[in-house]
Design a protein around this motif. Structure first.
Motif, short mmCIF file in Angstrom:
data_model
loop_
_atom_site.label_atom_id
_atom_site.label_comp_id
_atom_site.label_asym_id
_atom_site.label_seq_id
_atom_site.Cartn_x
_atom_site.Cartn_y
_atom_site.Cartn_z
N ASN A 5 0.82 -1.21 0.00
CA ASN A 5 0.00 0.00 0.00
C ASN A 5 0.85 1.25 0.00
O ASN A 5 0.58 2.20 -0.74
CB ASN A 5 -0.91 0.02 1.22
N ILE A 6 1.87 1.24 0.84
CA ILE A 6 2.77 2.40 0.90
C ILE A 6 3.46 2.57 -0.45
O ILE A 6 3.55 3.67 -1.01
CB ILE A 6 3.81 2.22 2.03
N ALA A 7 3.94 1.44 -0.99
CA ALA A 7 4.65 1.47 -2.27
C ALA A 7 3.75 2.01 -3.37
O ALA A 7 4.15 2.87 -4.15
CB ALA A 7 5.14 0.07 -2.62
N PHE A 8 2.50 1.52 -3.39
CA PHE A 8 1.58 1.95 -4.44
C PHE A 8 1.21 3.42 -4.29
O PHE A 8 1.00 4.12 -5.27
CB PHE A 8 0.33 1.06 -4.45
N GLY A 9 1.13 3.85 -3.04
CA GLY A 9 0.87 5.27 -2.81
C GLY A 9 1.92 6.13 -3.46
O GLY A 9 1.63 7.12 -4.14
N LYS A 10 3.15 5.69 -3.31
CA LYS A 10 4.27 6.41 -3.90
C LYS A 10 4.19 6.36 -5.44
O LYS A 10 4.37 7.37 -6.12
CB LYS A 10 5.58 5.75 -3.43
N ILE A 63 -5.65 5.62 -9.61
CA ILE A 63 -5.77 4.80 -8.39
C ILE A 63 -5.24 3.41 -8.72
O ILE A 63 -5.51 2.86 -9.78
CB ILE A 63 -7.24 4.70 -7.94
N ILE A 64 -4.44 2.87 -7.83
CA ILE A 64 -4.02 1.47 -8.00
C ILE A 64 -4.58 0.68 -6.82
O ILE A 64 -4.32 0.98 -5.67
CB ILE A 64 -2.48 1.33 -8.03
N CYS A 66 7.82 0.04 -5.55
CA CYS A 66 7.70 -1.17 -4.73
C CYS A 66 9.04 -1.58 -4.14
O CYS A 66 9.19 -1.76 -2.94
CB CYS A 66 7.16 -2.31 -5.57
N LEU A 67 10.00 -1.73 -5.05
CA LEU A 67 11.30 -2.24 -4.59
C LEU A 67 11.97 -1.23 -3.67
O LEU A 67 12.56 -1.59 -2.65
CB LEU A 67 12.19 -2.55 -5.80
N GLY A 68 11.85 0.05 -4.03
CA GLY A 68 12.44 1.10 -3.19
C GLY A 68 11.81 1.10 -1.82
O GLY A 68 12.52 1.18 -0.80
N THR A 69 10.50 0.94 -1.78
CA THR A 69 9.80 0.92 -0.49
C THR A 69 10.22 -0.30 0.32
O THR A 69 10.46 -0.21 1.53
CB THR A 69 8.27 0.91 -0.71
N PHE A 70 10.31 -1.43 -0.37
CA PHE A 70 10.80 -2.64 0.32
C PHE A 70 12.14 -2.35 0.98
O PHE A 70 12.35 -2.62 2.16
CB PHE A 70 10.99 -3.80 -0.69
N GLY A 71 13.03 -1.79 0.17
CA GLY A 71 14.39 -1.52 0.67
C GLY A 71 14.35 -0.57 1.85
O GLY A 71 14.95 -0.85 2.91
#
Lengths: 198, 443
Positions: A16-21, A35-36, A119-124
């Protein structure tokens, strides 16, 4: 592989955070409200993923592919069927897309890059692990060919984090998948870190 | 230079001088470390003027275009791709001359990636690709596609209009393929035949609609037509079996269809339902009382008029004579000299009868080579005089010898006596019998 509710919730929050970004980047880029959805997250072993994917995308697919390395390593894909890809690009560039020419490919790559980076950046960031990733590439192929390219020639047991999503803009809805393929080590690492979040 | 070893130096040397794309490298503070020759040439800005300067400060448009955030993202380890569709360009560079009319800047696809060594982000590397020519070509292609689309739409409009015409026209329009299957049929055709369009397309015309007695013959003719063995009857009538309206008489106009190589591949026909018209014709025909060939009364005319005269004569107490006249050897004339001469014999006979009798008498051709004359208000004794006069006139005609054969008539008569009135059938029968005797006497 079955996720615990806690793992699933934490992953969902992360996505959710990643998609927000991703959404804010896409909206800024195109000037449209986008919207995703994050309706469904699951983890499957690579060789059992096909039946789970075939519902939302069919036949010919357009895949944006990014490789990531570091303590979490694997492949990330944005998977759209080709008609969906055309429709999405049409909406984003505000012009009827008939064929996926080079310029349309680049738009898809840029859009895929934004979503996958997010996504990947948020994961990291959230998991506090350093990930570096490649410049994205676009593949246009049949769904089976694309999926079997994931399976063939890769060692070890690999898992796919499957995120089914829908892009909503200008009253249209285009379905796609985000597939993050991880080695068993990376998956353990991800789930371990995700658990810490909760 | 940022080279760490000889390979690195070789690589950076190649990127700097020979790579056919724009490449520039910055450090972590976005200060330019490398600006390759391609960029020098295209932008006209030399490397010396840029080295050590912050890229966002030197190229203020990057800030205007909010590209700064991409560099920060890259410094965070995330590579980005900027497609020309959304960004047009990163560094403002004039386009090649060929495209200066179409674009004011070189169209660029840009990749910016972190420059990483030992897992540490050292800075950024930006690769710029000149996509102006490609974008221009895509633009042309799109324009071409638009023109094509417009043409297609115009063609479709025309097709729709043609379809519209087909639908409102009051005749059947039908295309048959080389096997006689229906390829196209209009609305009126569907109405007359009593089927829906979907039911008709692909159906064999001859099997479905031609009456059984004509089917094989029509099929054979069509086959010969498709093989190019015979010429098309451009106009003809035939009987068509419809679903709801029984058998209809259709009047067709047809033309042959050929494929692009000139091979016959079907027919296009328009068909008018003339059933009612035909029926009307029949009614009209039944009202005609004149024989077309001779201009005399026909049988119907004779019977009607004679019937009436019979009543008048009876009331007035007048005698009448009914002559029955038959051309001798009519069959022989037809067979020997042809029907045309047969017609002349009939016409000559009519002429002779008109010369012989009064205008008020009812002269008629009953059919074939039989004639009848009702002579009004006359005495029975005149019969022989009239026969003589008739023979005289025949003789005169033969003396002119126009036609190569001698006209000869057999004659019989009957007498209408108001005191002892016979009906018309009896009078005719009597005269006919006498004529027959006359004919027999000549053989």
């Amino acid at each position: 592989m079955i996720l615990t509710d806690r793992q699933r919730d934490s992953l969902k929050e992360l996505i959710n955070i990643a998609f927000g970004k991703a959404v804010s980047s896409l909206s800024e880029l195109t000037g449209y409200r986008i919207i995703i959805d994050v309706p469904k997250i699951d983890i499957y072993s690579i060789d059992e993923i096909i039946p789970h994917i075939e519902g939302l995308v069919t036949e010919e697919v357009a895949t944006v592919h990014q490789i990531f390395t570091g303590r979490l390593a694997g492949d990330a894909f944005l998977l759209l069927d080709q008609n969906g890809a055309k429709a999405l690009t049409s909406l984003l560039i505000d012009e009827q897309v008939e064929t996926i020419d080079v310029s349309v490919k680049e738009v898809l790559i840029e859009v895929g890059n934004i979503i996958l980076n997010a996504c990947l950046g948020t994961f990291g960031n959230m998991l506090n692990v350093h990930i570096t990733f490649s410049v994205p590439r676009l593949h246009l192929s049949a769904l089976n060919d694309m999926l079997s390219s994931l399976v063939i020639g890769k060692e070890g047991i690999r898992y796919a984090l499957l995120i089914a999503t829908k892009f909503k803009l200008k009253g249209s809805e285009i379905g796609g998948y985000l597939v993050i393929v991880l080695g068993v080590g990376s998956l353990d690492k991800l789930l371990e870190e995700v658990e810490k979040l909760g | 230079m940022f080279s760490m070893d000889l390979y690195g130096e070789g690589l950076s040397n190649w990127v700097e001088n020979f790579l056919f794309k724009g490449v520039f490298v910055t450090d972590k503070n976005l200060k330019i470390k490398l600006w390759n020759r391609w960029l020098e040439e295209k932008s006209g800005i030399s490397s010396e003027r840029l080295i050590g300067k912050n890229v966002l400060e030197v190229f203020s448009e990057t800030i205007e275009k909010r590209a700064d955030k991409y560099f920060y993202q890259v410094l965070n380890g995330e590579p980005v791709i900027l497609s020309h569709r959304f960004h047009k360009y990163l560094i403002k560079i004039p386009p090649e001359k060929d495209f200066s009319n179409h674009f004011s800047e070189m169209q660029q696809t840009v990749q910016i990636a972190p420059l990483i060594a030992n897992s540490i982000v050292l800075g950024t590397i930006t690769m710029i690709e000149d996509v102006t020519e490609r974008v221009y070509k895509e633009m042309l292609l799109k324009k071409k596609a638009e023109i094509l689309k417009e043409a297609e739409e115009a063609a479709k409009k025309e097709r729709d209009l043609a379809q519209h015409y087909l639908n409102i026209v009051g005749v059947i329009i039908i295309i048959l393929d080389e096997n006689g299957n229906i390829g196209l049929i209009n609305k009126r055709g569907c109405e007359i035949l009593g089927y829906k369009k979907e039911e008709l397309i692909g159906k064999n015309w001859f099997d479905t609609f031609i009456v059984d007695s004509e089917k094989e013959e029509v099929k054979r003719v069509f086959k010969d037509l498709m093989a190019g063995n015979i010429e098309l009857f451009e106009e003809y009538e035939n009987l068509v079996k419809t679903r709801n309206h029984g058998i209809r008489i259709i009047h067709w106009h047809s033309t042959i269809l050929k494929d692009s190589k000139g091979k016959i591949n079907g027919t296009l026909s328009s068909g008018e339902d003339i059933t009612e018209k035909k029926q009307l014709e029949e009614v009209l025909k039944s009202m005609v009382i004149t024989d077309e060939l001779t201009g005399l009364n026909n049988r119907r005319g004779f019977l009607t008029l004679a019937q009436q005269q019979l009543k008048i004569a009876q009331r007035a107490g007048e005698n009448m004579l009914l002559f029955f006249i038959d051309i001798d050897n009519m069959k022989w004339i037809n067979d020997t000299f042809g029907h045309k001469m047969g017609d002349i014999a009939l016409k000559n006979t009519a002429k002779i009868l008109k010369e012989t009798y009064r205008e008020s008498d009812i002269i008629s051709r009953l059919g074939g080579d039989e004639f009848a004359v009702l002579v009004l208000d006359t005495q029975p004794s005149n019969a022989q005089i009239l026969i003589e006069r008739l023979k005289e006139n025949v003789k005169k005609q033969n003396e002119r010898n126009e036609n190569g054969f001698e006209l000869s008539l057999s004659i019989g008569f009957s007498i209408f006596d108001p005191e002892n009135a016979k009906n018309l059938d009896e009078l005719i029968a009597e005269a006919d019998a006498m004529m027959y005797e006359d004919k027999k006497s000549k053989k």
